[in-house]
Design a protein around this motif. Structure first.
Motif, short mmCIF file in Angstrom:
data_model
loop_
_atom_site.label_atom_id
_atom_site.label_comp_id
_atom_site.label_asym_id
_atom_site.label_seq_id
_atom_site.Cartn_x
_atom_site.Cartn_y
_atom_site.Cartn_z
N UNK A 140 -16.81 40.78 36.91
CA UNK A 140 -16.68 39.26 36.83
C UNK A 140 -16.93 38.77 35.20
N UNK A 141 -16.20 38.07 34.76
CA UNK A 141 -16.40 37.21 33.47
C UNK A 141 -16.95 35.92 33.74
N UNK A 142 -17.92 35.55 33.22
CA UNK A 142 -18.62 34.46 33.27
C UNK A 142 -18.96 33.66 31.74
N UNK A 143 -18.11 32.91 31.77
CA UNK A 143 -18.07 31.96 30.35
C UNK A 143 -18.92 30.70 30.36
N UNK A 144 -20.07 30.74 29.58
CA UNK A 144 -21.24 29.63 29.65
C UNK A 144 -21.58 29.60 31.15
N UNK A 145 -22.24 30.46 31.88
CA UNK A 145 -22.51 30.24 33.18
C UNK A 145 -22.99 29.23 33.86
N UNK A 146 -24.20 28.57 33.19
CA UNK A 146 -25.15 27.85 33.59
C UNK A 146 -25.07 26.40 32.89
N UNK A 147 -24.09 26.12 32.03
CA UNK A 147 -23.95 24.90 31.36
C UNK A 147 -23.91 23.80 32.38
N UNK A 148 -24.70 22.84 32.25
CA UNK A 148 -24.84 21.57 33.14
C UNK A 148 -25.59 21.78 34.36
N UNK A 149 -26.28 23.04 34.69
CA UNK A 149 -27.14 23.21 35.75
C UNK A 149 -28.63 22.83 35.35
N UNK A 150 -29.28 22.27 36.48
CA UNK A 150 -30.75 22.13 36.15
C UNK A 150 -31.46 23.52 36.33
N UNK A 151 -32.90 23.52 36.03
CA UNK A 151 -33.52 24.78 35.92
C UNK A 151 -33.44 25.49 37.53
N UNK A 152 -33.90 24.72 38.45
CA UNK A 152 -33.79 25.35 39.91
C UNK A 152 -32.34 26.02 40.17
N UNK A 153 -31.26 25.09 39.76
CA UNK A 153 -29.88 25.92 40.08
C UNK A 153 -29.53 26.99 39.24
N UNK A 154 -30.27 26.99 38.21
CA UNK A 154 -29.78 28.07 37.21
C UNK A 154 -30.57 29.21 37.72
N UNK A 155 -31.84 29.12 38.15
CA UNK A 155 -32.55 30.44 38.78
C UNK A 155 -32.02 31.00 40.02
N UNK A 156 -31.50 29.78 40.66
CA UNK A 156 -30.83 30.32 42.09
C UNK A 156 -29.53 31.09 41.78
N UNK A 157 -28.94 30.81 40.66
CA UNK A 157 -27.68 31.54 40.31
C UNK A 157 -28.15 33.19 39.87
N UNK A 158 -28.98 32.81 39.08
CA UNK A 158 -29.53 34.24 38.55
C UNK A 158 -29.83 35.13 39.60
N UNK A 159 -30.52 34.61 40.44
CA UNK A 159 -30.83 35.53 41.66
C UNK A 159 -29.80 36.06 42.31
N UNK A 160 -28.77 35.30 42.63
CA UNK A 160 -27.80 35.67 43.27
C UNK A 160 -26.93 36.74 42.47
N UNK A 161 -26.99 36.57 41.30
CA UNK A 161 -26.33 37.47 40.63
C UNK A 161 -26.63 38.73 40.35
N UNK A 162 -28.27 38.82 40.06
CA UNK A 162 -28.90 40.05 40.14
C UNK A 162 -28.75 40.69 41.33
N UNK A 163 -28.77 40.15 42.66
CA UNK A 163 -28.59 40.91 43.80
C UNK A 163 -27.34 41.44 43.88
N UNK A 164 -26.10 40.72 43.24
CA UNK A 164 -24.99 41.20 43.41
C UNK A 164 -24.82 42.62 42.39
#
Length: 242
Positions: free
Chosen positions: A150-174
């Motif tokens: 997967x190509x992710x261009x500026x992955x978490x632009x516009x996300x708050x801290x909680x949403x960013x960390x939630x997304x990181x957790x999901x991607x690290x699991x994948x």
């Protein structure tokens, strides 16, 4: 190897936007493409995806050419662009159904909605979502094919801290399950959380390629952020401004 790029160059007229860039990505590996605006990150991704014309010695994705075997390759590749434009009257659920129809097999969409914090938004028009919610939806759609890359261009632009960390957790699991990721980001905490290797560009050329620890050691700087500024040539600009 999931992705191999050798001596990739992109020119717009007489301007060389990307010059002889090489990198590869293995299953379960994340590489970060870093650099200031205009350094060549987006042009590199566009060239690898076959969106812009390029010259290269080798360009191989999932064992095939993404140029010659596009339909087959992109069944297993996801892309999240920095800005995704949706139809005005499309709901979240309809957007998911539209993307699902493009692939032979798909991921568990209700599970992705849950993991990306979009449960309860299914009937909402995409245009009425907040910027952060639209960003999460764009990431969900990039993952809907259950891709190997997967190509992710500026992955978490516009996300708050909680949403960013939630997304990181999901991607690290994948990532643990073998997902390979090519990431662009201006957030060094994100780079440190996700990336196994980084490639720093300056004016279309590679100025560093290696691990985060190697970047810190080679630059003789105390942190990844300082190392990035050093290699990207933004350190001097800071000195001028301050």
């Amino acid at each position: 190897m999931i992705l191999t790029v050798k001596n990739l160059s992109v020119a717009y007229g007489t301007k060389e936007a990307v010059e002889n860039i090489s990198f590869n990505v293995k299953a379960g590996e994340v590489i970060g493409l870093l650099g200031a605006n205009g350094a060549g990150k987006s042009s590199t991704i566009a060239a690898v995806l076959g969106i812009v014309k390029s010259n290269y010695k080798e360009l191989n994705m999932l064992g095939k050419s993404p140029i010659l075997h596009r339909k087959e390759v992109f069944q297993e590749v996801g892309v999240q662009f920095q800005e995704t434009n949706f139809q005005d009257k499309l709901t979240v659920s309809e957007a998911c159904e539209q993307w699902e129809s493009l692939y032979n097999t798909t991921a568990d969409v209700p599970q992705l909605l849950q993991r990306l914090g979009l449960v309860g938004k299914e009937t909402q028009l995409v245009k009425s979502l907040s910027g952060g919610e639209r960003q999460r939806l764009a990431v969900l759609l990039a993952l809907i094919s259950n891709p190997k890359l997967v190509f992710l261009d500026e992955l978490t632009t516009g996300l708050d801290t909680r949403a960013r960390r939630m997304l990181w957790k999901q991607l690290l699991e994948m990532k643990e399950n073998g997902l390979a990721i090519v990431l662009t980001s201006h957030y060094m905490d994100e780079v440190e959380a996700l990336c196994d290797k980084i490639l720093i560009l300056k004016e279309g050329k590679t100025v560093f390629h290696g691990t985060i620890q190697e970047a810190i050691c080679t630059s003789n700087k105390p942190s990844m952020e300082s190392a990035y500024l050093y290699f990207a040539g933004e350190e001097d600009e800071l000195c001028v401004h301050f």
